[in-house]
Design a protein around this motif. Structure first.
Motif, PDB file in Angstrom:
ATOM      1  N   THR A 276       0.836  -1.207   0.000  1.00  0.00           N
ATOM      2  CA  THR A 276       0.000   0.000   0.000  1.00  0.00           C
ATOM      3  C   THR A 276       0.868   1.253   0.000  1.00  0.00           C
ATOM      4  O   THR A 276       0.507   2.255   0.615  1.00  0.00           O
ATOM      5  N   ALA A 277       2.002   1.206  -0.685  1.00  0.00           N
ATOM      6  CA  ALA A 277       2.918   2.351  -0.718  1.00  0.00           C
ATOM      7  C   ALA A 277       2.221   3.587  -1.268  1.00  0.00           C
ATOM      8  O   ALA A 277       2.431   4.702  -0.775  1.00  0.00           O
ATOM      9  N   PHE A 278       1.390   3.416  -2.286  1.00  0.00           N
ATOM     10  CA  PHE A 278       0.683   4.579  -2.828  1.00  0.00           C
ATOM     11  C   PHE A 278      -0.244   5.176  -1.785  1.00  0.00           C
ATOM     12  O   PHE A 278      -0.325   6.400  -1.635  1.00  0.00           O
ATOM     13  N   ASP A 279      -0.978   4.335  -1.090  1.00  0.00           N
ATOM     14  CA  ASP A 279      -1.916   4.811  -0.065  1.00  0.00           C
ATOM     15  C   ASP A 279      -1.192   5.672   0.964  1.00  0.00           C
ATOM     16  O   ASP A 279      -1.670   6.744   1.347  1.00  0.00           O
ATOM     17  N   GLN A 280      -0.022   5.228   1.398  1.00  0.00           N
ATOM     18  CA  GLN A 280       0.739   5.969   2.394  1.00  0.00           C
ATOM     19  C   GLN A 280       1.237   7.303   1.836  1.00  0.00           C
ATOM     20  O   GLN A 280       1.140   8.345   2.487  1.00  0.00           O
ATOM     21  N   ALA A 281       1.792   7.252   0.622  1.00  0.00           N
ATOM     22  CA  ALA A 281       2.359   8.462   0.038  1.00  0.00           C
ATOM     23  C   ALA A 281       1.276   9.485  -0.298  1.00  0.00           C
ATOM     24  O   ALA A 281       1.457  10.689  -0.092  1.00  0.00           O
ATOM     25  N   TYR A 282       0.156   9.015  -0.823  1.00  0.00           N
ATOM     26  CA  TYR A 282      -0.912   9.948  -1.197  1.00  0.00           C
ATOM     27  C   TYR A 282      -1.512  10.611   0.045  1.00  0.00           C
ATOM     28  O   TYR A 282      -1.803  11.811   0.046  1.00  0.00           O
ATOM     29  N   LEU A 283      -1.669   9.821   1.110  1.00  0.00           N
ATOM     30  CA  LEU A 283      -2.202  10.397   2.341  1.00  0.00           C
ATOM     31  C   LEU A 283      -1.230  11.428   2.898  1.00  0.00           C
ATOM     32  O   LEU A 283      -1.646  12.509   3.343  1.00  0.00           O
TER      33      LEU A 283
END
Length: 1018
Positions: A276-283
């Motif tokens: 979930t790297a995108f989820d973390q970065a986008y948040l």
């Protein structure tokens, strides 16, 4: 009545073909819904089911009726177009998901799958969901506070000790750690589905490090951009207030700060390879907080600090996305590489707040859910408004009896680690074995009734819409006045593997809460004065750790590398086309020289047939029609012993040690002393060794010999580029013969062959070939994903366009002459857009200067390598002109040169523009001047660092040279003054880059286990 209302009420306005399609797909939807939806999580038949689109009489529900024109009534073609727009928007936004645990240690992020049809929730349903979620969050917060504090629930018998202390989610080291304030549970997520009776039930609670909020925000952005008309018509409640509320919540969670300082908040991530790297970065990007990894943080003097360039910045709040057991290798799991040594001790001191707090993973235990109803009645004096899945705990005799007798009908979960066994999928012997284990271990097992799911419309390929099982993940966060829920969430589209098998998650859905804006409570409105007060405090300067700066540095290098490669590829391809189809033109010797320049600057092994041969006359060979050679083939490889005009080689030098940087381009060569070898046999030279002209090229020849560089030795009799075609797909090319006058003779130009085209195509599309355009673009994307929170959203639109263009080129299986030119143009345009974003849209902070340093270093290395490989050997006037034009095109300086010199080709004039002109942004001196300014702009830039001393040496070398002297050649036609200058500057730039990385951008040494084993401590 509006036009839209008239269209909705008068379906006959649609063309007859569309009306027929709509009627057909709607009938198919209802039939499939009736046939395939009466199954639970394990594939068992249920008495009934709930359809979100149609009611029991087959009529469209009221909340869907006004949106049917936007989705259901579009017909198969319209639905397909909507789906295509959503997929394209996901690619443009760079929304990805990485599947891990599939045996691939370097799993590649894949595009996020988002169904374009939203999951609608009525106002009444949302009121029940929101109220129940807030209540459940409050109960779990009380449990968390009590378990790690007074433990009254344990002493009173409301919560069995085995459920707490037997769970891997319980962290003993966290006992007694209390975060000041009202709540201990800051973020809570619930997986919820609607069962056949129409009621919502909780399937699972997530409190360890809840994921999905970033995806929910990104999904809303994608849908709003891709289908704006439907979004405008529906007017769902917004999600952005939740992000604002989360930011305020994190700031409020900070320990008491001196002098009213602004708290420093970071988002702790496991890294860019997390699923979930995108989820973390986008948040992190939405919140405006830096995304950090364990290497970015350090504990000093009883506090937590973030490494910055040459300094440390104290951290007050950590939004944790790393599981608790991995958070501290000192007090928790000693083999962890994801945690910060000493973090638990800093928490005990109250010097930092971790959200969610360590130990909150206990709330995810499946056994705990069985006790929540009675805990809620004891604490709140009321029943839970959101029921959980009916559960039976093996530690209770009555419930264990039911569990054992129905083991084949239930979902069996471990109360220790949450692992799951689907009872209906077990054979009879397996059921008996599991029942025996439950009787023996008792409290370690929990049985749950298989979950049921409602069905909702989703896009199904070219067939239009189909009913699919759906669920949702809802989020809440703590504020001083209580808990607040996100007005929507992350929809979950599921797929049944087989009629009797369980369902799995396959896609996301945006959740649209259908409520009037006037009745929607403002999520962030409870304390607006607090936000205004905080805005009066000076803004905290952006801080970048060495890890982040290193990724930004390589982003600069890879973007410039891709641009220089595509420019040289395009220039070489233009010359290739001239002599491929018009071999009678003068200047044919320029093509193999440019092929050699490509080989040297990219660090790839070119086929021998495309490189210059030993005799100038062999470059353009007059061939009799009676000869058996294939038209357009290369000259005899044995005649290509060394470059045109090169002196006989001296003893071959030993290969220098492999460069520490596996991603270095061919232009990145270390300054090493050349030694002597025991042999001077020129026949042992590889094609790569014959591609150079000087000591620089002899050093460069070794950079292509490692596996990372993709220049491993080629088997005898096999063209060197053959192996690259195996990985990139076979590029087709039409062989064309060119005849001389009367067709009596044919001229075979070295490099102007199908093999030459394959080399150009491989350098363009083979992503596995280090030095290629695709490889540079892929590496840029990997570096950018690691620092996604630092970048503009437009970056991903451009990267997505490049990826699509290169993917289409790789998949082409027809004549590719036009395709090669097209992909070069599209890629170059996108790279120029990236450069424009960097130049015009990014703040000039430390990260920008480091990125620009990478860009200037790479441009200087590419320029010196190209100049050295193409222009240091004297050639005929016509060949010199062709090569000079290609070099000018590759360096984007052709127009400026023609304006100054009227098209005449002189090396001194070229050098004056490309090496010495400070007003030319493409010149070498311009790169060195920019490097000097960038280094001075960095924190602590004093001019005394080794990198800056090397830069000053390179600048002095340029100042000492008269461009007119660069025309001079030795007896072998080599421009020795030019060679010495280029080699000297090139090697200093390389050493400058190495020194900068190892001093300013070096990450701390990796964490080593503190004990001899890696077992859990405590």
């Amino acid at each position: 009545m509006t036009e839209r209302d008239e269209a909705l009420r008068d379906g006959n306005r649609r063309p007859p073909g569309i009306r027929a399609q709509v009627a057909e797909q709607f009938a198919r939807y209802r039939a499939e819904s009736r046939m395939g939806s009466r199954f639970d999580e394990c594939g068992r038949p249920t008495e009934t089911y709930y359809d979100e689109l149609v009611d029991g009489r087959g009529r469209v529900r009221s909340m869907w009726s006004e949106l049917s024109a936007d989705f259901v009534d579009q017909g198969t073609g319209g639905i397909s177009r909507i789906d295509h727009r959503v997929r394209r928007q996901i690619e443009d936004d760079g929304v990805t998901y990485t599947e891990v645990g599939l045996g691939d240690d370097t799993a590649t992020p894949r595009p996020w799958r988002l169904d374009p049809i939203p999951l609608l929730v009525s106002a009444d349903d949302w009121t029940r969901l929101e109220t129940g979620l807030v209540q459940r969050s409050l109960v779990l917060d009380e449990v968390l506070t009590d378990v790690y504090g007074p433990r009254r629930l344990l002493s009173s018998g409301l919560l069995p000790p085995q459920v707490v202390f037997g769970s891997t989610g319980y962290v003993r080291a966290a006992h007694g750690i209390m975060i000041p304030g009202t709540h201990q549970l800051f973020l809570h997520a619930c997986d919820i589905s609607r069962w056949s009776d129409g009621r919502f039930r909780v399937l699972a609670d997530w409190a360890q490090a809840p994921s999905g909020a970033g995806y929910a925000l990104a999904d809303r952005r994608v849908v709003a951009e891709a289908i704006p008309e439907a979004f405008e018509h529906a007017g769902p409640r917004p999600l952005t207030p939740f992000a604002r509320a989360m930011r305020l919540m994190l700031e409020e969670a900070a320990p008491e700060l001196a002098d009213g300082a602004e708290p420093v908040v970071v988002v702790l991530s496991p890294g860019s390879h997390s699923e979930t790297a995108f989820d973390q970065a986008y948040l992190a990007q939405m919140l405006g907080f830096p995304l950090v990894e364990s290497a970015d943080l350090v504990v000093r003097d009883g506090a937590l600090w973030m490494r910055s360039l040459g300094s440390l910045e104290r951290v007050d709040v950590v939004l944790r996305r790393v599981d608790a057991e991995f958070s501290d290798p000192l007090d928790l799991r000693p083999d962890s590489r994801l945690g910060v040594v000493g973090l638990v001790e800093v928490l005990r001191r109250g010097a930092v707040t971790v959200v969610n707090t360590l130990g909150s993973g206990l709330l995810e235990s499946p056994a705990l859910s069985a006790f929540l109803p009675r805990i809620a009645r004891s604490i709140l004096g009321e029943d839970l408004q959101l029921d959980g899945t009916p559960a039976y705990w093996g530690g209770d005799d009555t419930e264990r009896a039911h569990l054992v007798s129905h083991v084949g009908d239930l979902v069996i979960r471990s109360a220790v680690d949450g692992s799951t066994i689907f009872g209906p999928s077990l054979a009879a012997a397996e059921r008996d074995e599991l029942a025996a284990r439950i009787e023996a271990e008792q409290w370690k097992w929990v049985g749950q009734e298989p979950a049921e799911f409602s069905v909702a419309p989703a896009v199904e390929g070219e067939a239009g819409i189909a009913p699919v099982p759906v669920g949702m993940r809802l989020f809440s966060l703590a504020r001083r006045g209580g808990y607040t829920a996100m007005s929507g969430g992350l929809g979950q589209q599921r797929m049944r593997l087989e009629p009797t098998r369980s369902v799995i998650k396959v896609a996301a859905k945006d959740i649209w809460v259908r409520a009037a804006p006037a009745t929607a409570p403002a999520v962030g409105a409870e304390a607006p004065h607090e936000e205004r007060l905080r805005r009066a405090v000076p803004v905290v300067e952006a801080i970048s750790s060495p890890r982040v700066l290193n990724d930004l540095f390589w982003m600069g290098r890879y973007s410039e590398r891709a641009e220089s490669v595509v420019r040289l590829l395009a220039a070489t391809h233009d010359v290739y086309q001239d002599y491929r189809y018009r071999p009678w033109l003068d200047g044919a010797e320029a093509l193999p020289i440019l092929m050699r320049a490509l080989s040297v600057t990219t660090g790839t092994v070119a086929p021998e047939s495309v490189l210059p041969s030993a005799r100038a006359g062999a470059l353009v060979r007059v061939q009799s029609p009676n000869e058996a050679a294939t038209p357009g083939t290369a000259v005899d490889p044995e005649s290509a012993a060394k470059p045109v005009g090169s002196p006989e080689p001296a003893a071959a030098e030993p290969a220098p040690a492999t460069n520490h940087d596996p991603d270095a381009s061919a232009a990145d060569v270390s300054a090493r002393d050349d030694g002597d070898s025991d042999t001077d046999d020129a026949d042992t030279e590889s094609p790569w060794e014959r591609a150079g002209t000087s000591a620089l090229a002899r050093a460069l020849r070794t950079t292509g010999t490692t596996a990372e560089r993709g220049a491993e030795p080629v088997a005898a009799g096999e063209p060197p580029i053959a192996r690259t075609r195996q990985t990139q797909g076979q590029f087709t090319h039409r062989a064309m013969d060119s005849s001389g006058e009367g067709g009596a003779t044919r001229r075979a130009v070295a490099g102007a062959s199908a093999e030459g085209f394959h080399y150009l195509a491989a350098l363009t599309g083979n992503r596995e070939l280090p030095g290629s355009l695709s490889h540079a673009v892929d590496r840029y994307g990997a570096a950018a994903r690691a620092v996604r929170d630092q970048l503009s959203g437009d970056t991903w639109m451009i990267v997505g366009a490049v990826d699509r263009a290169l993917a289409e080129f790789r998949s082409a299986n027809s004549e590719q002459e036009n395709a090669l030119s097209a992909v070069h143009s599209l890629t170059l345009a996108a790279l120029l857009s990236l450069s424009g974003i960097g130049a015009e849209s990014l703040v000039r902070d430390t990260g920008w200067y480091v990125t620009d340093i990478g860009k200037r270093v790479e441009r200087g290395l590419a320029l010196t390598s190209l100049f050295n490989s193409a222009l240091t050997q004297a050639k005929s006037a016509e060949v010199e002109r062709v090569v000079a034009e290609a070099v000018l095109a590759a360096t984007e300086s052709a127009v400026s040169y023609r304006r100054r010199h009227r098209g005449s080709a002189h090396v001194a004039a070229l050098a004056g523009l490309l090496l010495f002109d400070p007003g030319n942004p493409r010149s070498l001196v311009y790169q060195l001047d920019r490097l000097e300014a960038d280094f001075q702009a960095l924190p602590g830039g004093s001019g005394a660092s080794r990198s800056q001393r090397l830069l000053a040496d390179a600048q002095r070398m340029l100042r000492r040279v008269d461009p007119a002297d660069l025309e001079q050649t030795d007896d072998n036609g080599v421009r020795t003054e030019l060679v010495d200058l280029l080699e000297g500057v090139h090697l200093r730039l390389r050493k400058l880059s190495e020194s900068f990385e190892t001093t300013k951008l070096a990450a701390p040494a990796s964490i080593q286990p503190l004990w001899g084993n890696t077992r859990m401590v405590g």
